[in-house]
Design a protein around this motif. Structure first.
Motif, PDB file in Angstrom:
ATOM      1  N   MET A 375      -4.909   5.050  -5.377  1.00 41.46           N
ATOM      2  CA  MET A 375      -4.420   4.332  -4.206  1.00 41.46           C
ATOM      3  C   MET A 375      -4.943   2.895  -4.180  1.00 41.46           C
ATOM      4  N   ARG A 376      -6.149   2.659  -4.709  1.00 38.98           N
ATOM      5  CA  ARG A 376      -6.632   1.278  -4.801  1.00 38.98           C
ATOM      6  C   ARG A 376      -5.671   0.428  -5.617  1.00 38.98           C
ATOM      7  N   HIS A 377      -5.185   0.981  -6.725  1.00 32.66           N
ATOM      8  CA  HIS A 377      -4.239   0.233  -7.555  1.00 32.66           C
ATOM      9  C   HIS A 377      -2.976  -0.098  -6.768  1.00 32.66           C
ATOM     10  N   LEU A 378      -2.451   0.894  -6.048  1.00 37.16           N
ATOM     11  CA  LEU A 378      -1.231   0.682  -5.259  1.00 37.16           C
ATOM     12  C   LEU A 378      -1.458  -0.362  -4.170  1.00 37.16           C
ATOM     13  N   TYR A 379      -2.533  -0.211  -3.406  1.00 36.55           N
ATOM     14  CA  TYR A 379      -2.776  -1.118  -2.290  1.00 36.55           C
ATOM     15  C   TYR A 379      -3.133  -2.521  -2.770  1.00 36.55           C
ATOM     16  N   ARG A 380      -3.808  -2.628  -3.904  1.00 35.86           N
ATOM     17  CA  ARG A 380      -4.125  -3.951  -4.439  1.00 35.86           C
ATOM     18  C   ARG A 380      -2.834  -4.716  -4.764  1.00 35.86           C
ATOM     19  N   ARG A 381      -1.873  -4.009  -5.367  1.00 35.07           N
ATOM     20  CA  ARG A 381      -0.598  -4.667  -5.677  1.00 35.07           C
ATOM     21  C   ARG A 381       0.140  -5.046  -4.397  1.00 35.07           C
ATOM     22  N   ARG A 382       0.115  -4.157  -3.406  1.00 32.20           N
ATOM     23  CA  ARG A 382       0.800  -4.472  -2.151  1.00 32.20           C
ATOM     24  C   ARG A 382       0.129  -5.633  -1.428  1.00 32.20           C
ATOM     25  N   ARG A 383      -1.190  -5.712  -1.523  1.00 30.49           N
ATOM     26  CA  ARG A 383      -1.881  -6.867  -0.942  1.00 30.49           C
ATOM     27  C   ARG A 383      -1.362  -8.150  -1.563  1.00 30.49           C
ATOM     28  N   GLY A 384      -1.128  -8.147  -2.883  1.00 30.34           N
ATOM     29  CA  GLY A 384      -0.583  -9.325  -3.546  1.00 30.34           C
ATOM     30  C   GLY A 384       0.789  -9.705  -3.012  1.00 30.34           C
ATOM     31  N   LEU A 385       1.611  -8.703  -2.678  1.00 30.65           N
ATOM     32  CA  LEU A 385       2.931  -8.990  -2.109  1.00 30.65           C
ATOM     33  C   LEU A 385       2.801  -9.661  -0.743  1.00 30.65           C
ATOM     34  N   VAL A 386       1.807  -9.217   0.045  1.00 32.19           N
ATOM     35  CA  VAL A 386       1.585  -9.809   1.367  1.00 32.19           C
ATOM     36  C   VAL A 386       1.183 -11.277   1.227  1.00 32.19           C
ATOM     37  N   VAL A 387       0.231 -11.547   0.339  1.00 31.46           N
ATOM     38  CA  VAL A 387      -0.230 -12.923   0.145  1.00 31.46           C
ATOM     39  C   VAL A 387       0.921 -13.810  -0.314  1.00 31.46           C
ATOM     40  N   ALA A 388       1.722 -13.300  -1.254  1.00 27.44           N
ATOM     41  CA  ALA A 388       2.844 -14.095  -1.767  1.00 27.44           C
ATOM     42  C   ALA A 388       3.886 -14.359  -0.687  1.00 27.44           C
ATOM     43  N   ALA A 389       4.082 -13.382   0.214  1.00 26.37           N
ATOM     44  CA  ALA A 389       5.121 -13.526   1.238  1.00 26.37           C
ATOM     45  C   ALA A 389       4.847 -14.690   2.179  1.00 26.37           C
ATOM     46  N   GLY A 449       0.255  -3.203   8.928  1.00 24.66           N
ATOM     47  CA  GLY A 449      -0.185  -2.363   7.826  1.00 24.66           C
ATOM     48  C   GLY A 449       0.774  -2.460   6.657  1.00 24.66           C
ATOM     49  N   PHE A 450       0.235  -2.260   5.445  1.00 23.54           N
ATOM     50  CA  PHE A 450       1.093  -2.248   4.261  1.00 23.54           C
ATOM     51  C   PHE A 450       0.907  -0.964   3.451  1.00 23.54           C
ATOM     52  N   GLY A 451       0.311   0.063   4.073  1.00 21.06           N
ATOM     53  CA  GLY A 451       0.072   1.299   3.346  1.00 21.06           C
ATOM     54  C   GLY A 451       1.103   2.373   3.587  1.00 21.06           C
ATOM     55  N   GLY A 452       1.530   2.575   4.849  1.00 19.90           N
ATOM     56  CA  GLY A 452       2.308   3.747   5.211  1.00 19.90           C
ATOM     57  C   GLY A 452       3.807   3.580   5.204  1.00 19.90           C
ATOM     58  N   VAL A 453       4.339   2.641   4.419  1.00 16.53           N
ATOM     59  CA  VAL A 453       5.788   2.455   4.328  1.00 16.53           C
ATOM     60  C   VAL A 453       6.191   2.467   2.857  1.00 16.53           C
ATOM     61  N   SER A 454       7.474   2.615   2.615  1.00 15.31           N
ATOM     62  CA  SER A 454       7.967   2.566   1.241  1.00 15.31           C
ATOM     63  C   SER A 454       7.904   1.130   0.726  1.00 15.31           C
ATOM     64  N   ASP A 455       7.962   0.984  -0.582  1.00 18.88           N
ATOM     65  CA  ASP A 455       7.958  -0.351  -1.169  1.00 18.88           C
ATOM     66  C   ASP A 455       9.162  -1.165  -0.692  1.00 18.88           C
TER      67      ASP A 455
END
Length: 472
Positions: A375-389, A449-455
């Motif tokens: 899950m760290r791998h998944l959330y780390r990538r999603r964090r990158g999407l947030v920063v880029a957005a 939050g960026f954890g509990g939704v689909s990509d």
């Protein structure tokens, strides 16, 4: 149908290639999907098998798979299987996905909003073989005995081992009480510490997690807001003497919601305050395992004396497993544990024996540690999407996200119109001002939050939030 192992024969990587290894793997898989070598619904090799074939680490393969899951090329199927997205259009939609930005989400009448309110982890990947086996074994065991007041001994031992391995906290099992979650654990502690005819004084971080001030208020405690900054709780001028609280509730590893991590100097100062004031510290360790920029930080309790100490660890599996599990724990020194057990004896143990057995089995198998790493791998990538957005937006500040499942975006405009605009466009978030118990110093923005939704929903939601923040 082609079997997954055959697919590995067409994949190669090169350490002379300037692209990172995960990028090489994701590029090759993307090409196989786009050229229909891999077809919708077909399984991919397991991350372990592909890593062995390519002679790379399993984490490298997982990073590539996570990227393609986010882009919609792949989908996580039942258990731990990963397949080509069955809904992928046959006419090379992958090429279009690569070249186009996500369209802004516009809800149709009656459509439920994309819920980006914080607090929910991704629960799609928990139901693997070890998880199902743990619950089958727990349900098949005899129900002759009721759970003890402190909790199932095996689970208390498993939690003690978990704290030692993951948080650097060494506590014997007899210093652990099983709870039904963070709020129930805090309520149990407050009841145990209350004195007849004298309201308990409880210091809470401001801003902070709302329930950490609302639960004490519900139980008649006097809540004292304590100042925080970008590093967390400010320890320079903590109340002392007759004004000192008996209890301070803090989030040292990951301040909620602003994300600061309490430096060692402040941690030691907080412990000194507790000793000098005969006070106690509740360390809310709500998501400290989910750290991305480095290994999880040692808990405040790891600096405390295991027998005479004054730090009480408030733990839950809500973020690493699921809020629906309803299992947490308190770890406290003997000075507190006897009072907790006396209250528990009166109120009873609220966590079912099946849930306790299943969680003990799951922890003992080591699968929670492996699941947390994935899950760290998944959330780390999603964090990158947030920063880029939000990159490049004037008047917008994204607070650092070294860990956790939520993001804080501060804006210079008004908060209420921004929240309303996002909801009109089908995205629900929380307002930053909601986390203060007193004046917010004029800060406004959103917490989501960026954890509990689909990509796909995350990408659509971020497009909306970028738009409304730009307008604000």
């Amino acid at each position: 149908m082609r079997t997954a192992p055959e697919v590995t024969l067409g994949l190669t990587v090169s350490r002379q290639d300037p692209r990172a290894l995960p990028r090489q793997i994701s590029d090759e898989l993307r090409h196989l999907v786009a050229t229909r070598v891999l077809r919708p619904g077909e399984p991919l090799p397991s991350s372990r098998a592909l890593a062995h074939h390519l002679k790379v680490s399993r984490g490298t393969v997982l990073a590539a798979y996570d990227q393609l899951l986010a882009e919609g090329y792949l989908r996580a199927a039942g258990g731990s299987r990963t397949v080509v997205n069955p809904a992928l259009d046959a006419a090379h939609p992958a090429i279009r996905v690569e070249k186009t930005r996500p369209k802004e989400h516009r809800p149709t009448p009656g459509e439920a909003p994309i819920d980006l309110r914080p607090g929910r982890p991704n629960v799609d990947r928990i139901a693997g073989a070890q998880w199902r086996a743990a619950w089958r074994k727990a349900a098949a065991t005899s129900f002759d005995s009721a759970p003890s007041d402190a909790g199932l001994p095996r689970l208390r031992n498993a939690v003690a081992d978990h704290l030692r391995r993951m948080r650097g906290v060494v506590r014997p099992a007899d210093q652990i009480v099983i709870t039904s979650g963070g709020r129930e654990g805090l309520a149990l502690l407050l009841i145990a510490l209350a004195e007849a005819g004298r309201p308990l004084k409880v210091g809470v971080e401001d801003p902070g997690f709302p329930s950490l001030r609302l639960v004490p208020q519900r139980l008649g405690a006097q809540v004292m807001p304590l100042t925080t900054d970008d590093l967390g709780l400010v320890t320079d001028n903590l109340p002392t003497g007759e004004h000192a609280p008996q209890l301070i509730v803090a989030t040292p590893s990951h301040q909620y919601p602003l994300g600061g991590s309490l430096p060692i100097g402040r941690r030691l100062a907080l412990l000194e305050w507790a000793g000098a004031s005969s006070g106690l510290i509740v360390e809310d360790d709500y998501d400290s395992e989910l750290r991305y920029s480095s290994s999880p930080l040692p808990a405040l309790a790891s600096l405390d004396h295991p027998q005479e100490g004054r730090v009480i660890t408030l733990g839950t599996f809500a973020k690493t497993v699921s809020p629906g599990l309803g299992v947490g724990y308190l770890a406290a020194a003997p000075r507190v544990i006897d009072r907790l057990l006396a209250v528990r004896a009166d109120l009873g143990q609220p966590v079912s024996l099946v849930a306790q057995r299943a969680m003990a089995e799951y922890l003992d198998s080591g699968e929670l540690r492996r699941h947390t790493q994935r899950m760290r791998h998944l959330y780390r990538r999603r964090r990158g999407l947030v920063v880029a957005a939000f990159a490049g937006l004037p008047g917008v500040r994204v607070y650092p996200m070294d860990g956790g499942l939520h993001a804080v975006v501060e804006i210079t405009g008004a908060e209420a119109p921004l929240l309303a605009a996002a909801l009109r466009r089908g995205v629900a978030v929380s307002g930053l001002s909601h986390y203060w118990g007193k004046a917010t110093d004029g800060r406004s923005g959103i917490v989501f939050g960026f954890g509990g939704v689909s990509d796909q929903n995350l990408a659509a939601g971020l497009a909306v939030l970028r738009s409304v923040c730009a307008e604000a």
